[in-house]
Motif scaffolding. Structure first.
Motif, PDB file in Angstrom:
ATOM      1  N   GLN A 268      41.269  37.983  33.499  1.00  0.00           N
ATOM      2  CA  GLN A 268      41.215  37.471  34.868  1.00  0.00           C
ATOM      3  C   GLN A 268      42.595  37.057  35.355  1.00  0.00           C
ATOM      4  OE1 GLN A 268      41.206  34.018  36.376  1.00  0.00           O
ATOM      5  NE2 GLN A 268      40.746  34.959  38.364  1.00  0.00           N
ATOM      6  N   ALA A 271      44.788  40.112  35.938  1.00  0.00           N
ATOM      7  CA  ALA A 271      44.447  40.746  37.207  1.00  0.00           C
ATOM      8  C   ALA A 271      45.137  40.040  38.365  1.00  0.00           C
ATOM      9  CB  ALA A 271      42.934  40.740  37.415  1.00  0.00           C
ATOM     10  N   ARG A 288      40.535  49.240  36.215  1.00  0.00           N
ATOM     11  CA  ARG A 288      39.511  48.239  36.495  1.00  0.00           C
ATOM     12  C   ARG A 288      39.575  47.107  35.470  1.00  0.00           C
ATOM     13  NH1 ARG A 288      34.608  52.403  35.518  1.00  0.00           N
ATOM     14  NH2 ARG A 288      36.064  53.686  36.705  1.00  0.00           N
ATOM     15  N   TYR A 289      38.942  45.994  35.816  1.00  0.00           N
ATOM     16  CA  TYR A 289      38.980  44.795  34.981  1.00  0.00           C
ATOM     17  C   TYR A 289      37.551  44.309  34.765  1.00  0.00           C
ATOM     18  CZ  TYR A 289      43.781  44.866  36.744  1.00  0.00           C
ATOM     19  OH  TYR A 289      45.052  45.248  37.106  1.00  0.00           O
ATOM     20  N   TYR A 348      45.214  40.594  44.046  1.00  0.00           N
ATOM     21  CA  TYR A 348      43.997  40.375  43.260  1.00  0.00           C
ATOM     22  C   TYR A 348      42.764  40.871  44.011  1.00  0.00           C
ATOM     23  CZ  TYR A 348      40.542  37.826  40.438  1.00  0.00           C
ATOM     24  OH  TYR A 348      39.479  37.486  39.640  1.00  0.00           O
ATOM     25  N   ARG A 351      41.937  44.557  43.707  1.00  0.00           N
ATOM     26  CA  ARG A 351      41.616  45.138  42.410  1.00  0.00           C
ATOM     27  C   ARG A 351      40.107  45.363  42.271  1.00  0.00           C
ATOM     28  NH1 ARG A 351      46.809  45.222  40.409  1.00  0.00           N
ATOM     29  NH2 ARG A 351      47.816  43.239  39.950  1.00  0.00           N
ATOM     30  N   ILE A 353      37.200  44.586  40.056  1.00  0.00           N
ATOM     31  CA  ILE A 353      36.914  43.589  39.026  1.00  0.00           C
ATOM     32  C   ILE A 353      35.405  43.403  38.928  1.00  0.00           C
ATOM     33  CG2 ILE A 353      37.278  41.222  38.237  1.00  0.00           C
ATOM     34  CD1 ILE A 353      39.833  41.172  39.925  1.00  0.00           C
ATOM     35  N   TYR A 355      32.742  40.815  37.207  1.00  0.00           N
ATOM     36  CA  TYR A 355      32.551  39.530  36.525  1.00  0.00           C
ATOM     37  C   TYR A 355      31.171  39.534  35.874  1.00  0.00           C
ATOM     38  CZ  TYR A 355      36.110  38.218  40.025  1.00  0.00           C
ATOM     39  OH  TYR A 355      37.215  38.171  40.843  1.00  0.00           O
ATOM     40  N   GLN A 403      34.739  44.086  44.150  1.00  0.00           N
ATOM     41  CA  GLN A 403      34.410  43.259  43.001  1.00  0.00           C
ATOM     42  C   GLN A 403      32.915  42.985  42.986  1.00  0.00           C
ATOM     43  OE1 GLN A 403      37.075  39.853  42.797  1.00  0.00           O
ATOM     44  NE2 GLN A 403      38.859  41.107  43.313  1.00  0.00           N
TER      45      GLN A 403
END
Length: 436
Positions: A268, A271, A288-289, A348, A351, A353, A355, A403
């Motif tokens: 996190q 990113a 990707r994260y 950020y 991006r 992401i 979670y 995200q």
């Protein structure tokens, strides 16, 4: 029991000739397991995806070939199904039954299956069975298919060996049958940085030129204690630069930064801070994260969730350090102090992401949970902190945010179960099953 994300509701696009061709289920979970009903993935799919070397990668996996000798083929998802999942120590038992789609016949398009999956840590093995009826025809008959499989995997350090056997039998009529058998196998190799603390180098005989950090300072991108003041994020940048080299990796298409717990904190914050990602995206590589169950998140201003989980100005008298990096933007390390909080946030927000947090990861006394006052300012436990942070970032970027947030039902603070969950696999490998 479906995982979802607050503030976002959507219908999947129609595909395969079906208006709503996605998972949709409701159910209950308790100490004896979970029971759900709806359009769901089968016991065989839920089990075998853990043993597929390509994790159901559409272009490479063996799973879509199951039943490919005819038009019936293996279908990972069934409608009007009831599914039970129970976990008993290392054993996971799954069973499903689909009532089909015909009001005048419970046998038309009906399906059922089951699986037993035993995970001992470094070794795991599973058996699965899947039975399907086709739609009833004008003569009152229907086709039938049967699949069964046995598979195993073994973890040997950074290498995972996996393989198994699958058998398929199709009966287009009572007098005819078509069968096929398939052996499959593969190897996965883990590439991950190892950040050592000064304690590690005191206990173990390590080379003097090996980077080491004070405690867990590497999580926040701090400079190494010795031999050179190199940020842990510069180490990740070096990996990025190597992956971006088309001479070394001419066919690379995707790079995923994924981490659980402390690793989730690193992903996190990286990113937020990463400088060198353009080296990958400039080569057409998707980045990707996957941020799974971290204790805390980096906020971009002085707001924190109130009692209702809504971002609001925080009273610093309650905790003077609440906005210090890695919880906020004050006193950032040199690696990211060259950019303003607004610049960091803009990058950020652009991006991709995902979670993730376990639905049972809600213990405010969990041993690995950060319980400093700066962490407590973000919420009492991981589920509350994750929900509040995603709500916070959504409220600041209501349009165009790439995200998503998912709660994984029934999972506590368990990295193996989180990162092999349907939603984690979907985030990392674009597999199906986490469209909610």
């Amino acid at each position: 029991m479906c995982g979802g994300h607050p503030g976002r509701h959507e219908f999947a696009n129609a595909s395969a000739g079906v208006l709503f061709n996605r998972t949709a289920a409701v159910g209950l979970t308790n100490a004896y397991g979970s029971l759900s009903a709806g359009s769901q993935y089968t016991a065989m799919y839920d089990t075998l995806i853990k043993y597929d070397p390509m994790v159901f990668g559409q272009q490479y996996t063996w799973m879509p070939t199951t039943g490919s000798v005819d038009g019936f083929s293996f279908k990972a998802r069934v409608n009007n199904s009831v599914k039970y999942v129970g976990r008993f120590g290392g054993l996971t038992a799954t069973a499903d039954y689909s009532f089909g789609g015909s009001a005048d016949s419970f046998q038309s398009s009906a399906a059922y299956g089951g699986a037993l999956d035993y995970d001992m840590g470094s070794f795991a093995a599973a058996v699965a069975y899947d039975y399907r009826n086709g739609a009833i025809n004008s003569t009152g008959m229907w086709t039938k298919s049967r699949n069964w499989s046995a598979s195993a995997r073994e973890q040997l350090g950074d290498v995972t060996l996996m393989g198994g056997y699958e058998h398929y039998l199709f009966n287009p009529t009572k007098g005819k049958s078509v069968s096929s058998a398939l052996w499959f196998g593969g190897v996965r190799y883990l590439i991950a940085p190892q950040f050592l603390a000064t304690l590690d180098t005191r206990v173990h005989d390590e080379p003097a030129d090996l980077l080491r950090w004070t405690g867990d300072a590497w999580m926040g991108g701090e400079a190494a204690r010795a031999p050179l003041p190199i940020s842990s994020y510069e180490v990740l940048d070096a990996i990025v630069a190597r992956l971006a080299d088309r001479k070394l990796f001419p066919n690379l298409r995707h790079v995923v930064f994924a981490g659980h717990s402390g690793g989730g904190q690193v992903v996190q914050r990286y990113a937020v801070a990463a400088r060198n990602i353009a080296a990958l995206t400039g080569e057409g590589i998707d980045v990707r994260y996957v941020v799974a169950s971290p204790s805390t998140y980096a906020y971009f201003d002085a707001q924190r969730p109130n009692a209702q989980g809504i971002a609001a100005p925080f009273d610093a008298a309650q905790c003077s350090d609440f906005n210090q990096w890695k919880y906020g933007m004050d006193n950032r390390p040199p690696y990211l102090d060259d950019r303003t909080p607004a610049q960091l946030e803009a990058t950020y927000a652009a991006r991709r992401i995902d979670y993730l947090v376990g639905g049972a990861d809600d213990d405010p006394q969990q041993s690995a949970l950060d319980r400093t006052c700066a962490a407590e300012a973000q919420g009492p436990q991981r589920v509350a902190r994750a929900e509040a942070y995603y709500r916070y970032i959504q409220s600041r970027h209501p349009d165009g945010l790439k995200q998503s947030f998912h709660i994984v039902p029934g999972v506590g603070h368990n990295g193996a179960r989180m990162l092999t969950s349907v939603c984690a696999l979907a985030a990392m490998f674009d597999t199906q099953g986490c469209e909610q």
